[in-house]
Design an enzyme around this catalytic site. Structure first.
Site, short mmCIF file in Angstrom:
data_model
loop_
_atom_site.label_atom_id
_atom_site.label_comp_id
_atom_site.label_asym_id
_atom_site.label_seq_id
_atom_site.Cartn_x
_atom_site.Cartn_y
_atom_site.Cartn_z
N TYR A 158 -12.82 11.69 18.96
CA TYR A 158 -14.23 12.94 18.70
C TYR A 158 -13.57 14.24 19.39
O TYR A 158 -13.64 15.31 18.58
CB TYR A 158 -15.34 12.28 19.70
CG TYR A 158 -16.57 13.24 19.46
CD1 TYR A 158 -17.27 13.29 18.54
CD2 TYR A 158 -16.96 13.90 20.80
CE1 TYR A 158 -18.61 13.71 18.39
CE2 TYR A 158 -18.21 14.65 20.80
CZ TYR A 158 -18.85 14.78 19.77
OH TYR A 158 -20.00 15.52 19.36
N ARG A 199 -26.57 6.96 24.27
CA ARG A 199 -26.63 8.04 25.04
C ARG A 199 -27.67 7.95 26.29
O ARG A 199 -28.31 7.18 26.25
CB ARG A 199 -27.06 9.26 24.27
CG ARG A 199 -25.71 9.80 23.39
CD ARG A 199 -25.94 11.07 22.57
NE ARG A 199 -26.50 10.58 21.36
CZ ARG A 199 -26.64 11.70 20.14
NH1 ARG A 199 -26.13 12.82 20.44
NH2 ARG A 199 -27.07 11.20 19.08
N ASP A 219 -20.97 6.19 40.42
CA ASP A 219 -22.01 6.08 41.26
C ASP A 219 -23.13 6.93 40.95
O ASP A 219 -24.07 7.30 41.62
CB ASP A 219 -21.37 6.76 42.53
CG ASP A 219 -21.03 8.17 42.57
OD1 ASP A 219 -21.18 8.64 41.44
OD2 ASP A 219 -20.39 8.61 43.62
N GLY A 220 -23.13 7.88 39.74
CA GLY A 220 -24.13 8.46 39.25
C GLY A 220 -24.43 9.80 39.41
O GLY A 220 -25.17 10.66 39.18
N ARG A 224 -25.17 16.18 34.15
CA ARG A 224 -25.19 16.60 32.83
C ARG A 224 -26.25 17.68 32.53
O ARG A 224 -26.97 17.73 33.43
CB ARG A 224 -25.54 15.34 31.92
CG ARG A 224 -24.47 14.17 31.97
CD ARG A 224 -23.32 14.49 31.00
NE ARG A 224 -22.49 13.32 30.78
CZ ARG A 224 -21.27 13.29 32.01
NH1 ARG A 224 -21.09 14.19 32.77
NH2 ARG A 224 -20.82 12.08 31.73
N1 LIG Z 1 -26.78 15.53 20.14
C1 LIG Z 1 -25.83 15.90 20.97
O1 LIG Z 1 -26.20 16.04 22.14
C2 LIG Z 1 -24.65 16.66 20.58
C3 LIG Z 1 -23.91 17.25 21.44
C4 LIG Z 1 -22.74 17.82 20.92
C5 LIG Z 1 -22.24 18.10 19.76
N2 LIG Z 1 -23.33 17.61 18.65
C6 LIG Z 1 -22.66 17.43 17.38
O2 LIG Z 1 -24.01 17.87 16.52
C7 LIG Z 1 -23.69 16.94 15.38
C8 LIG Z 1 -25.10 15.91 15.05
O3 LIG Z 1 -25.31 15.44 16.21
P1 LIG Z 1 -26.53 14.09 16.40
O4 LIG Z 1 -26.77 13.84 17.75
O5 LIG Z 1 -27.54 14.58 15.32
O6 LIG Z 1 -25.67 12.77 15.92
P2 LIG Z 1 -26.11 11.68 14.78
O7 LIG Z 1 -25.26 10.60 14.98
O8 LIG Z 1 -27.80 11.53 15.03
O9 LIG Z 1 -26.09 12.21 13.50
C9 LIG Z 1 -25.01 12.42 12.69
C10 LIG Z 1 -25.01 12.58 11.20
O10 LIG Z 1 -23.93 12.61 10.54
C11 LIG Z 1 -23.78 11.56 9.74
N3 LIG Z 1 -22.39 11.47 9.06
C12 LIG Z 1 -21.54 10.81 9.96
N4 LIG Z 1 -20.31 10.84 9.21
C13 LIG Z 1 -20.68 11.32 8.07
C14 LIG Z 1 -19.84 11.32 6.76
N5 LIG Z 1 -18.63 11.26 6.69
N6 LIG Z 1 -20.48 11.88 5.61
C15 LIG Z 1 -22.02 12.11 5.70
N7 LIG Z 1 -22.50 11.85 6.91
C16 LIG Z 1 -21.86 11.67 8.01
C17 LIG Z 1 -24.45 10.40 10.45
O11 LIG Z 1 -24.94 9.37 9.21
C18 LIG Z 1 -25.76 10.94 10.92
O12 LIG Z 1 -26.72 10.90 10.19
C19 LIG Z 1 -22.75 16.12 15.38
O13 LIG Z 1 -21.50 16.99 14.92
C20 LIG Z 1 -22.21 16.21 16.82
O14 LIG Z 1 -20.87 16.08 17.23
C21 LIG Z 1 -24.30 16.79 19.17
#
Ligand SMILES: NC(=O)c1ccc[n+]([C@@H]2O[C@H](COP(=O)([O-])OP(=O)(O)OC[C@H]3O[C@@H](n4cnc5c(N)ncnc54)[C@H](O)[C@@H]3O)[C@@H](O)[C@H]2O)c1
Length: 328
Positions: A158, A199, A219-220, A224
């Site tokens: 990731y 998460r 230990d928490g 974040r």
């Molecule tokens: N939520 C957070 O705290 C957070 C923090 C940092 C970054 N992000 C980034 O934000 C974005 C969304 O995160 P989220 O929390 O909504 O995650 P999520 O898992 O809820 O949503 C991701 C979506 O992408 C889709 N997906 C994954 N691979 C795919 C592919 N190859 N083709 C089509 N669809 C695909 C999944 O089915 C899902 O619906 C991600 O890129 C994540 O890395 C989120």
């Protein structure tokens, strides 16, 4: 109200996910026609249920690592692509490591090549992550900090893929003169999170509602910073619509910092006031960052944006969603 995206056609990859579905709602509310793409790897159709009859929303079920032309075949006009598709929680991306590194690297390349060849005036907004900072030597983290990331650890499918995604964005912005923007999203929470995705917030809420002890890794004391999803979406909408931001990388998150154990205590007090929480301590997984806090000075300066929803209020809204889910 001014509609930031009036008359625009916008593609959202990952539209069925937690953040993607809220962003889709925000774009529609701001006048856009949205083409949402998802393959349901970690997303859920229920997140889009309310959009079924919306004439401004089109859903395409596809894997975005395929050549973009295969699924966005004959779109005559695209003004922006928000690339959010990617598993986001450590258990989920570790379950799908290959899909994770491909969607953040190869799919980013495919989408940018499509823009370059078919819609060169479209903006591309990449969802990167605070994980690019790894185990940071700087605190809080500013965009200029390059990070301290293990290139070959349990989280690197990731973290490093997001870093390569950023590289691919930079190449297309500098060498092909496209309008490419990178947002580094910090921990975000709210309704529509998958209760089982591992998460910290959904895990603690699920455990609170089930009267279970809170699972704490280490230990928490690791910290974040949590941003409520409506705040994040406001920031994303501004970042994607304002002029003159090509080549900019911006942190989007809430600087409020909480230890993981303290997070469980706050959730516990909201669900079971005047009782003491119980904890179950487990070994800290590899490469778990000890501190995470965004420096959002750049977002404040460039976007006039900062979060407005405090943690307890956001948690109350999230709790309501999880309680509704539990009644089905
Ligand atoms: N939520 C957070 O705290 C957070 C923090 C940092 C970054 N992000 C980034 O934000 C974005 C969304 O995160 P989220 O929390 O909504 O995650 P999520 O898992 O809820 O949503 C991701 C979506 O992408 C889709 N997906 C994954 N691979 C795919 C592919 N190859 N083709 C089509 N669809 C695909 C999944 O089915 C899902 O619906 C991600 O890129 C994540 O890395 C989120």
């Amino acid at each position: 109200m001014t509609e930031m995206y009036a008359n625009q056609t916008v593609v959202v990859t990952g539209t069925a996910g937690f953040v993607g579905s809220h962003l889709t709602d925000g774009l529609l509310a701001n006048g856009a026609r949205v083409i949402g793409v998802d393959n349901f790897l970690t997303g859920r159709a229920s997140n889009l249920e309310h959009l079924k009859e919306n004439p401004n929303f089109t859903f395409i079920e596809s894997d975005v690592t395929l050549p973009t032309i295969n699924y966005l075949t004959d779109q005559p006009k695209i003004d922006a692509i928000f690339h959010l598709a990617s598993p986001a929680s450590p258990p989920r991306y570790q379950e799908h490591p290959v899909e994770t590194y491909l969607v953040n690297s190869y799919a980013t390349h495919q989408l940018l090549q499509y823009i370059k060849n078919v819609h060169p005036r479209a903006k591309f907004i990449f969802a990167s992550t605070s994980e690019v900072y790894g185990e940071p030597h700087e605190h809080p983290q500013k965009e200029g900090y390059w990070g301290n990331v293990n290139p070959n650890g349990v989280r690197s499918c990731y973290d490093e893929a997001k870093r390569l995604g950023e590289t691919i964005c930079g190449v297309h912005q500098r060498d092909f003169n496209l309008d490419v923007r990178i947002m580094r999203i910090f921990n975000t929470y709210g309704p529509r999170m998958d209760p089982r995705d591992g998460r910290v917030i959904p895990q603690f809420i699920t455990q609170a509602l089930a009267h279970q002890p809170y699972t704490i890794y280490g230990d928490g004391s690791q910290t974040r910073s949590y941003c409520y999803v409506n705040d994040l979406v406001d920031g994303i909408l501004k970042f994607g619509s304002m002029l003159g931001l090509s080549g900019i990388t911006v942190n989007l998150g809430n600087p409020g910092e909480y230890a993981v154990k303290q997070t469980a205590e706050i959730i516990h007090q909201l669900v079971h006031p005047n009782t003491q929480p119980e904890f179950e301590f487990r070994t800290l997984p590899g490469d778990d960052p000890t501190r995470r806090q965004p420096d959002i000075t750049l977002a404040i300066d460039k976007l006039g944006w900062q979060p407005t929803i405090d943690f307890r209020t956001g948690i109350k809204h999230t709790l309501e969603y999880f309680q509704e889910l539990a009644t089905y």
